[in-house]
Design a protein around this motif. Structure first.
Motif, PDB file in Angstrom:
ATOM      1  N   GLU A 112       0.649  -1.089  -0.147  1.00 18.02           N
ATOM      2  CA  GLU A 112      -0.056  -0.059  -0.061  1.00 18.02           C
ATOM      3  C   GLU A 112       0.838   1.082   0.093  1.00 18.02           C
ATOM      4  OE1 GLU A 112      -3.344   2.206   2.694  1.00 18.02           O
ATOM      5  OE2 GLU A 112      -2.803   0.289   3.311  1.00 18.02           O
ATOM      6  N   HIS A 113       2.016   1.438   0.872  1.00 16.53           N
ATOM      7  CA  HIS A 113       2.572   2.425   0.869  1.00 16.53           C
ATOM      8  C   HIS A 113       3.818   2.445   0.326  1.00 16.53           C
ATOM      9  CE1 HIS A 113      -0.252   3.684   4.047  1.00 16.53           C
ATOM     10  NE2 HIS A 113       0.057   2.642   4.683  1.00 16.53           N
ATOM     11  N   ASN A 114       4.651   1.457  -0.164  1.00 18.21           N
ATOM     12  CA  ASN A 114       5.675   1.396  -0.858  1.00 18.21           C
ATOM     13  C   ASN A 114       5.765   0.266  -1.893  1.00 18.21           C
ATOM     14  OD1 ASN A 114       8.476   2.240  -1.270  1.00 18.21           O
ATOM     15  ND2 ASN A 114       9.042   0.576   0.175  1.00 18.21           N
ATOM     16  N   PRO A 115       4.911   0.408  -2.934  1.00 21.96           N
ATOM     17  CA  PRO A 115       4.747  -0.505  -3.978  1.00 21.96           C
ATOM     18  C   PRO A 115       6.127  -0.637  -4.822  1.00 21.96           C
ATOM     19  CG  PRO A 115       3.435   1.444  -4.243  1.00 21.96           C
ATOM     20  CD  PRO A 115       3.896   1.501  -3.124  1.00 21.96           C
ATOM     21  N   GLU A 116       6.838   0.506  -4.920  1.00 20.50           N
ATOM     22  CA  GLU A 116       7.877   0.351  -5.890  1.00 20.50           C
ATOM     23  C   GLU A 116       8.894  -0.282  -5.391  1.00 20.50           C
ATOM     24  OE1 GLU A 116       8.102   4.125  -3.027  1.00 20.50           O
ATOM     25  OE2 GLU A 116       6.638   3.091  -4.343  1.00 20.50           O
ATOM     26  N   ALA A 117       8.946  -0.739  -3.891  1.00 21.36           N
ATOM     27  CA  ALA A 117       9.932  -1.606  -3.465  1.00 21.36           C
ATOM     28  C   ALA A 117       9.851  -2.954  -4.149  1.00 21.36           C
ATOM     29  CB  ALA A 117       9.708  -1.695  -1.952  1.00 21.36           C
ATOM     30  N   PHE A 118       8.735  -3.245  -4.774  1.00 24.69           N
ATOM     31  CA  PHE A 118       8.666  -4.635  -5.461  1.00 24.69           C
ATOM     32  C   PHE A 118       8.880  -4.790  -6.951  1.00 24.69           C
ATOM     33  CE2 PHE A 118       5.751  -4.433  -1.597  1.00 24.69           C
ATOM     34  CZ  PHE A 118       6.445  -5.630  -1.015  1.00 24.69           C
ATOM     35  N   ALA A 119       9.222  -3.285  -7.430  1.00 28.34           N
ATOM     36  CA  ALA A 119       9.595  -3.380  -8.803  1.00 28.34           C
ATOM     37  C   ALA A 119      11.132  -3.678  -8.933  1.00 28.34           C
ATOM     38  CB  ALA A 119       9.304  -2.029  -9.287  1.00 28.34           C
ATOM     39  N   ARG A 120      11.521  -4.051 -10.095  1.00 27.55           N
ATOM     40  CA  ARG A 120      12.928  -4.221 -10.389  1.00 27.55           C
ATOM     41  C   ARG A 120      13.765  -2.968 -10.401  1.00 27.55           C
ATOM     42  NH1 ARG A 120      15.980  -4.639 -15.216  1.00 27.55           N
ATOM     43  NH2 ARG A 120      17.642  -6.263 -15.031  1.00 27.55           N
ATOM     44  N   VAL A 121      14.682  -2.808  -9.996  1.00 29.24           N
ATOM     45  CA  VAL A 121      15.470  -1.790  -9.877  1.00 29.24           C
ATOM     46  C   VAL A 121      16.585  -1.752 -11.032  1.00 29.24           C
ATOM     47  CG1 VAL A 121      17.330  -0.098  -8.591  1.00 29.24           C
ATOM     48  CG2 VAL A 121      15.190  -1.294  -7.585  1.00 29.24           C
ATOM     49  N   VAL A 122      16.648  -0.800 -11.867  1.00 33.66           N
ATOM     50  CA  VAL A 122      17.742  -0.723 -13.120  1.00 33.66           C
ATOM     51  C   VAL A 122      18.765  -0.016 -12.460  1.00 33.66           C
ATOM     52  CG1 VAL A 122      18.037  -0.119 -15.390  1.00 33.66           C
ATOM     53  CG2 VAL A 122      15.725  -0.904 -14.873  1.00 33.66           C
ATOM     54  N   MET A 123      20.047  -0.627 -12.774  1.00 31.84           N
ATOM     55  CA  MET A 123      21.209   0.091 -12.143  1.00 31.84           C
ATOM     56  C   MET A 123      21.628   1.008 -13.145  1.00 31.84           C
ATOM     57  SD  MET A 123      21.736  -1.753  -9.894  1.00 31.84           S
ATOM     58  CE  MET A 123      23.518  -2.037  -9.267  1.00 31.84           C
ATOM     59  N   LEU A 124      22.815   1.937 -12.801  1.00 31.23           N
ATOM     60  CA  LEU A 124      23.116   3.117 -13.155  1.00 31.23           C
ATOM     61  C   LEU A 124      24.125   2.998 -14.346  1.00 31.23           C
ATOM     62  CD1 LEU A 124      23.391   5.018  -9.860  1.00 31.23           C
ATOM     63  CD2 LEU A 124      21.391   4.913 -11.415  1.00 31.23           C
ATOM     64  N   TYR A 125      23.592   3.278 -15.603  1.00 32.52           N
ATOM     65  CA  TYR A 125      24.554   3.314 -16.730  1.00 32.52           C
ATOM     66  C   TYR A 125      24.683   4.767 -17.353  1.00 32.52           C
ATOM     67  CZ  TYR A 125      24.295  -1.788 -16.965  1.00 32.52           C
ATOM     68  OH  TYR A 125      24.468  -3.280 -16.598  1.00 32.52           O
TER      69      TYR A 125
END
Length: 408
Positions: A186-199
């Motif tokens: 509910e409050h932090n749904p982006e935590a379940f998304a895949r994090v793309v590293m920095l390029y």
């Protein structure tokens, strides 16, 4: 608990009922709401008719579930074919089921609130995906019901039964985990998304490539194949071969002491470790990030170089070649958090007076006070890799290594 009733004429009714209510009492409430006599009502749950004497809890009806109501034999037959469910939870007629939901704006609004994923699939054109998520929801409801049954059984368990108490403790722990998971959704749904590293886009010796920016790696790394493509392999100093240990380990083929890299419109000198790592192309590590005063600006999503004189944007996922998306794992395996470089016995490296005698880092490491010297110099603010290299240059002489580091 609240349940949603959908009638044959597509009327949506939400009722607040007790989970132990009988189906007959539910029909009595519906008679008041719909004016359809109790005797003419037929209620369907998961595609099956539910009988008057049954309790909602016994049928597995839970908060937020959908129950179909049909009136009359002909309506019952039509609704069952259109809105019925198979034993695995999939729709008997997925196309009719999808169309029925689409035609009801109120129901779709409720669905978007309670299950946005299902709502999006209903609006799509993939019936197979619709059937898959219906089966998944059915399985989730069955699992939830099983857990509730287990919890109810534990309430009446013998308080002196050690095994029962362990199960109660585990049930309490799992409930806390589930509540924590729901709060995160509910409050932090982006935590379940895949994090793309920095390029970022860079040029190494005038060859464009995608550089993986990794402040967790002590050294800047280039693969053998990438170094060859950039025309730098001829500069490889194999005296610095060894092993790079991070999450895993990779073979260090040597070092390229200096080569030009272009970030934005500005050229910078850079040194690399060359690794035999075909799955990792180019990693821009902490040594060069610090040397060129780089700042990782996540607010503006840019890498600032030279204290801010150059700013290059981090790449979006669509701009990163798919072959590099698995590079993050391999880069971590190759990241030089603990590098052991072995100087060859042929020749001497270009160092100040008191250079290396040719002994390997392995022999230095075997000294009982070597790690203490490394720790002491690291506490002065120098990187571990640089400290180890300096101690190797001066055969473990702490004072000479410190003077060299301060002079650099």
């Amino acid at each position: 608990m609240k349940i949603t009733i959908m009638t044959a004429d597509e009327q949506i009714i939400t009722l607040d009922v007790d989970r132990d209510e009988t189906v007959e009492n539910l029909k009595a409430l519906l008679e008041v709401e719909t004016q359809v006599p109790l005797q003419q009502q037929q209620l369907l749950y998961n595609g099956k008719e539910i009988r008057n004497a049954e309790k909602l809890s016994g049928l597995g009806v839970s908060d937020g579930d959908l129950v179909m109501m049909v009136a009359g034999v002909s309506q019952s037959s039509a609704s069952t074919s259109a809105m019925g469910f198979n034993p695995d939870g999939s729709a008997v007629n997925p196309s009719a089921f999808q169309q029925h939901l689409r035609n009801d704006s109120n129901l779709m609004a409720k669905l978007f609130q309670s299950d946005p994923e299902l709502a999006q699939i209903v609006l799509g054109n993939d019936l197979n995906k619709l059937q898959e998520i219906l089966r998944l929801r059915h399985k989730q409801r069955a699992e939830l019901l099983r857990r509730k049954d287990e919890e109810m059984a534990l309430l009446y368990a013998d308080p002196f039964d050690v095994e029962a108490q362990k199960k109660i403790e585990e049930a309490i722990r799992q409930k806390s985990i589930d509540e924590n998971w729901e709060a995160a959704i509910e409050h932090n749904p982006e935590a379940f998304a895949r994090v793309v590293m920095l390029y970022v886009d860079m040029e190494v010796n005038s060859v464009p490539l995608k550089a993986f920016v990794d402040s967790g790696a002590q050294s800047t790394i280039i693969s053998k194949s990438c170094a060859e493509r950039c025309g730098l392999l001829r500069l490889l100093d194999t005296r610095y071969r060894g092993i790079a240990r991070g999450v895993g380990q990779s073979e260090i083929l040597g070092r390229i002491h200096v080569a030009p890299i272009k970030i934005g419109s500005v050229f910078y000198p850079c040194s690399f470790l060359v690794l035999d790592s075909p799955n990792m192309e180019f990693l821009f590590g902490l040594d060069m990030l610090r040397k060129h005063q780089c700042m990782i600006d996540l607010k503006e999503n840019v890498l600032r170089v030279g204290g801010g004189e150059v700013a290059v944007p981090f790449l979006h996922e669509k701009d990163i070649p798919s072959r590099l998306l698995d590079e993050e794992r391999h880069a971590k395996e190759a990241s030089v958090s603990d590098a052991q470089e072995t100087l060859g016995s042929k020749g001497k490296s270009n160092t100040p007076t008191g250079g290396p005698s040719g002994r390997s880092s392995q022999s230095l490491s075997e000294g009982t006070n070597f790690e203490a010297k490394v720790t002491k110099l690291v506490e002065l603010g120098f990187g571990r890799a640089a400290v180890i290299q300096a101690l190797k240059f001066f055969d473990g002489n702490e004072e000479q290594a410190a003077a060299y580091l301060f002079g650099g």
